[in-house]
Design a protein around this motif. Structure first.
Motif, PDB file in Angstrom:
ATOM      1  N   LEU A   1       7.575 -16.935  40.448  1.00 19.84           N
ATOM      2  CA  LEU A   1       7.332 -16.451  39.098  1.00 19.84           C
ATOM      3  C   LEU A   1       6.593 -17.531  38.335  1.00 19.84           C
TER       4      LEU A   1
ATOM      5  N   ASN B   1       9.325 -13.723  29.802  1.00 28.35           N
ATOM      6  CA  ASN B   1      10.740 -13.736  29.471  1.00 28.35           C
ATOM      7  C   ASN B   1      11.233 -15.174  29.454  1.00 28.35           C
TER       8      ASN B   1
ATOM      9  N   ASP C   1       6.900 -15.217  33.896  1.00 28.72           N
ATOM     10  CA  ASP C   1       6.257 -13.906  34.015  1.00 28.72           C
ATOM     11  C   ASP C   1       6.962 -13.109  35.110  1.00 28.72           C
ATOM     12  N   LEU C   2       7.785 -12.150  34.693  1.00 26.01           N
ATOM     13  CA  LEU C   2       8.543 -11.337  35.648  1.00 26.01           C
ATOM     14  C   LEU C   2       7.751 -10.127  36.139  1.00 26.01           C
ATOM     15  N   ASP C   3       6.640  -9.842  35.491  1.00 20.46           N
ATOM     16  CA  ASP C   3       5.894  -8.629  35.820  1.00 20.46           C
ATOM     17  C   ASP C   3       4.930  -8.817  36.989  1.00 20.46           C
ATOM     18  N   HIS C   4       4.647 -10.056  37.348  1.00 13.57           N
ATOM     19  CA  HIS C   4       3.668 -10.304  38.412  1.00 13.57           C
ATOM     20  C   HIS C   4       4.198 -11.343  39.408  1.00 13.57           C
ATOM     21  N   PRO C   5       5.289 -11.017  40.114  1.00 15.83           N
ATOM     22  CA  PRO C   5       5.819 -11.965  41.100  1.00 15.83           C
ATOM     23  C   PRO C   5       4.833 -12.160  42.246  1.00 15.83           C
TER      24      PRO C   5
END
Length: 275
Positions: free
Chosen positions: A268, A2, A14-18
């Motif tokens: 992130l 994002n 990358d917001l899916d893998h914090p």
């Protein structure tokens, strides 16, 4: 991935893998501890015949938690930690996504002439500067995350400065010059894997805390130049497989009206700023 625009700079994150760099607080279990205070604990609440434990006949679990944020795990603190005025970390932490860099630093033995405790290890200005320079980041970072070396899982349950121990562990701490360098870098939010940025036993001076928040040495009052919106997060844990580099930091706290709160810093991964 994002895209975000922060302070006029566009990032792709990358917001899916914090990456969670907090230490999970295991009530009644193994946990880090500073100063030998009581461990964090929980117990079922009781009210007449009602008990907050389904294993004991209760309809739901509801427990009372007892802990000391400054000593029992990952926590974020504000200048209210050292002032007479009760200043809340909830009011001081206003940033949501913070440009950050992660560096690894090996503390150095303290000059024996400076202190009799020759086992002291210090995070020096030179060590921080070298790590930052080697990273070669062009990111205008407002947060600095420091992982001390050596780094292992024992940090998840170490007992620091326990007065009941025959040889209390003195964790690494910063030199005053290192703290001044962080101010030069423009660091607003400092995150460390030690229980304090000052020597754990320093006669209550907390010189480094005062440098970071710009409070006069020995004072318990804020002034016009006090860094009210800066925070210090202590007792984090950064696994070895998390690489030094650039990140966005989401520093989550409980909405405590207090000088400190348990916290959950999330990193992130980002690519180079989008041009």
């Amino acid at each position: 991935m994002n895209n975000f625009v922060i302070n006029g700079t566009e990032f792709r994150a990358d917001l899916d893998h914090p990456i969670d760099i907090s230490i999970p607080l295991q009530f009644n279990g193994l946990q880090p501890n500073a100063y030998g205070v009581e461990s964090a604990r929980s117990e079922p609440c009781k009210a007449g015949e009602i008990v907050g434990d389904t294993r004991r006949g209760g309809s739901v679990n509801f427990e009372q938690y007892t802990f000391i944020p400054h000593c029992n795990g990952t926590h974020t603190e504000c200048v209210g930690h050292i002032t007479h005025e009760r200043i809340s970390v909830r009011d001081c932490l206003r940033d949501v996504l913070i440009p950050a860099i992660l560096i690894s630093v090996e503390p150095s033995p303290l000059d024996q002439e400076a202190r009799s405790e020759t086992t002291d290890r210090v995070i020096t200005r030179n060590a921080v500067k070298t790590a930052v320079d080697q990273l070669g980041s062009n990111l205008k970072s407002e947060a600095l995350i420091i992982r001390t070396l050596p780094n292992d899982h024992s940090k998840l349950e170490r007992r620091y400065g326990d007065p009941n121990s025959p040889s209390p562990e003195i964790p690494p701490y910063f030199s005053a010059d290192a703290m001044r360098y962080l101010i030069e870098l423009g660091v607003k939010h400092l995150l460390v894997d030690t229980p304090s940025i000052d020597r754990i036993f320093d006669d209550g001076k907390l010189v480094n805390h005062r440098i970071f928040w710009n409070v006069e040495e020995g004072s318990f009052e804020t002034g016009p130049t006090t860094r009210l919106n800066s925070t210090i997060t202590e007792l984090i844990y950064v696994p070895n497989d998390v690489a030094d580099g650039e990140y966005l930091l989401n520093l989550q706290i409980a909405p405590f009206v207090a000088d400190a709160s348990p916290s959950r810093p999330l990193l992130l991964k980002i690519t180079k700023p989008v041009i």
